[in-house]
Design a protein around this motif. Structure first.
Motif, short mmCIF file in Angstrom:
data_model
loop_
_atom_site.label_atom_id
_atom_site.label_comp_id
_atom_site.label_asym_id
_atom_site.label_seq_id
_atom_site.Cartn_x
_atom_site.Cartn_y
_atom_site.Cartn_z
N ILE A 85 75.61 -103.98 24.69
CA ILE A 85 75.54 -104.41 26.10
C ILE A 85 74.53 -103.55 26.85
N GLY A 86 74.59 -102.23 26.63
CA GLY A 86 73.68 -101.32 27.32
C GLY A 86 72.23 -101.54 26.96
N ILE A 87 71.94 -101.79 25.67
CA ILE A 87 70.56 -102.05 25.24
C ILE A 87 70.06 -103.35 25.85
N GLY A 88 70.92 -104.36 25.87
CA GLY A 88 70.53 -105.64 26.49
C GLY A 88 70.23 -105.48 27.97
N CYS A 89 71.08 -104.72 28.68
CA CYS A 89 70.85 -104.48 30.11
C CYS A 89 69.56 -103.68 30.33
N ALA A 90 69.31 -102.69 29.47
CA ALA A 90 68.10 -101.88 29.60
C ALA A 90 66.85 -102.73 29.37
N LEU A 91 66.89 -103.62 28.38
CA LEU A 91 65.76 -104.52 28.13
C LEU A 91 65.52 -105.43 29.33
N LEU A 112 78.69 -97.23 39.35
CA LEU A 112 79.60 -97.22 38.19
C LEU A 112 79.76 -95.81 37.62
N ALA A 113 78.64 -95.07 37.56
CA ALA A 113 78.68 -93.71 37.02
C ALA A 113 79.44 -92.76 37.95
N GLY A 114 79.47 -93.08 39.25
CA GLY A 114 80.10 -92.19 40.23
C GLY A 114 81.56 -92.47 40.50
N ILE A 115 82.11 -93.55 39.96
CA ILE A 115 83.52 -93.87 40.18
C ILE A 115 84.40 -92.84 39.47
N VAL A 150 87.93 -99.07 28.02
CA VAL A 150 87.75 -98.35 29.29
C VAL A 150 86.58 -97.38 29.19
N LEU A 151 86.51 -96.66 28.09
CA LEU A 151 85.39 -95.72 27.90
C LEU A 151 84.05 -96.44 27.81
N ALA A 152 84.05 -97.63 27.21
CA ALA A 152 82.81 -98.39 27.09
C ALA A 152 82.21 -98.68 28.46
N VAL A 153 83.06 -99.04 29.40
CA VAL A 153 82.58 -99.31 30.77
C VAL A 153 82.08 -98.02 31.41
N MET A 154 82.78 -96.92 31.13
CA MET A 154 82.41 -95.64 31.75
C MET A 154 81.07 -95.10 31.26
N VAL A 155 80.78 -95.29 29.97
CA VAL A 155 79.54 -94.73 29.41
C VAL A 155 78.37 -95.69 29.50
N ILE A 206 73.86 -90.71 21.70
CA ILE A 206 74.42 -89.36 21.57
C ILE A 206 75.00 -88.88 22.89
N LEU A 207 74.28 -89.13 23.98
CA LEU A 207 74.77 -88.75 25.31
C LEU A 207 76.08 -89.45 25.64
N ALA A 208 76.13 -90.76 25.38
CA ALA A 208 77.33 -91.54 25.68
C ALA A 208 78.50 -91.10 24.80
N PHE A 209 78.22 -90.82 23.53
CA PHE A 209 79.28 -90.38 22.61
C PHE A 209 79.84 -89.03 23.06
N SER A 210 78.96 -88.13 23.47
CA SER A 210 79.39 -86.82 23.96
C SER A 210 80.23 -86.97 25.22
N ARG A 211 79.81 -87.85 26.11
CA ARG A 211 80.57 -88.11 27.35
C ARG A 211 81.94 -88.70 27.04
N ALA A 212 81.99 -89.60 26.07
CA ALA A 212 83.25 -90.25 25.70
C ALA A 212 84.22 -89.25 25.08
#
Length: 284
Positions: A85-91, A112-115, A150-155, A206-212
């Motif tokens: 989803i993130g790659i599609g949105c970035a494209l 979304l990142a600040g909630i 839930v984590l998927a939405v957060m990252v 890697i960033l998202a995995f670390s955050r999760a």
């Protein structure tokens, strides 16, 4: 005057950098000191590979393997959901010509990142958990899958923001040439932009995995918090949730207290490794 201000700014920046590094070093030393004491009573492999967590029993057992597996499991589920989803949105953002719409979408990602994570946890508890209970006929919807969703939405904002910048630069670079050759936008995105952004995609993952892995409150509210081997539709307990739930009741200096510090130290080692991997991929 300008030179004096510049020297003062450099001096202050250096001082604050050194203070930050020293504080980080002291935190690591403190956690390591509190952690190592447990190995006077518990074997290292029994702690890491043990399947039972019952530090208050007559014969205490402090194995954290289920929590380690749950931490990785829920983070992997989150990445598997959010990465496509993130790659599609970035494209889409990279190829978006309407600057006002692009700015609006970027602002939404920032929101979304600040909630606060507790809000995500509440929504997950009231929406995701209830949905899984009804659709999968589960006695309780708290599960690894709930935490992963839930984590998927957060990252998601981290993945989009990290990948979109590189993709946008590539799009600007290849846009005119592709138009001159009559190449369609979809083909350009698929054949040129996406392969060129492999490094950015890996970095965002890697960033998202670390955050999760480090998330506590939202996961704790939807995962069930049972120190058992995790299953996708079963309960589990991550290391951050374990520490948050039990540190307030652990007696100072007790086996329970040191076991929680050691669990946190293990998590910190994993996160340091992931961040080192992140900086390595950036340089490559």
């Amino acid at each position: 005057m300008n030179q004096t201000l510049e020297k003062l700014f450099i001096l202050l920046s250096t001082i604050f950098t050194v203070i930050s590094a020293v504080l980080l070093f002291l935190v690591i030393i403190f956690i390591a000191k509190e952690s190592m004491l447990i190995f006077q009573e518990v074997n290292f492999f029994d702690f890491i590979c043990g399947l039972t967590w019952n530090p208050l029993a007559g014969e205490p057992r402090v194995g954290i393997l289920p929590m380690i597996l749950a931490t990785f499991y829920v983070s992997i589920v989150a990445i598997l959901i959010s990465l496509p989803i993130g790659i599609g949105c970035a494209l889409e953002l990279a190829a978006l010509e309407n600057e006002r719409l692009k700015s609006f979408c970027t602002s939404i990602l920032g929101v979304l990142a600040g909630i606060p994570s507790v809000i995500y946890g509440l929504i997950g508890l009231l929406v995701v958990v209830k949905f899984l209970e009804k659709k999968f006929m589960l006695a309780a919807g708290e599960s690894i899958l709930s935490g992963g969703i839930v984590l998927a939405v957060m990252v998601l904002p981290y993945i989009v923001s990290s990948a979109a910048e590189t993709m946008e630069k590539s799009y600007v670079q290849y846009k005119e040439t592709s138009l001159a050759l009559g190449v369609s936008k979809s083909y350009m995105l698929r054949a040129l932009i996406l392969p060129n952004a492999k490094g950015a995609i890996l970095t965002s993952m890697i960033l998202a995995f670390s955050r999760a892995m480090g998330e506590t409150m939202a996961v704790m509210m939807v995962i069930g918090n049972s120190p058992i081997l995790p299953k996708l539709l079963g309960k589990g307990e991550t290391i951050p949730a374990l520490i948050a739930l039990e540190i307030g009741t652990a007696g100072l200096g007790s086996l329970h207290y040191h076991a929680l510090f050691t669990a946190g130290f293990v998590l910190m080692i994993f996160l340091i490794f992931l961040n080192a991997l992140f900086y390595t991929t950036q340089k490559v």
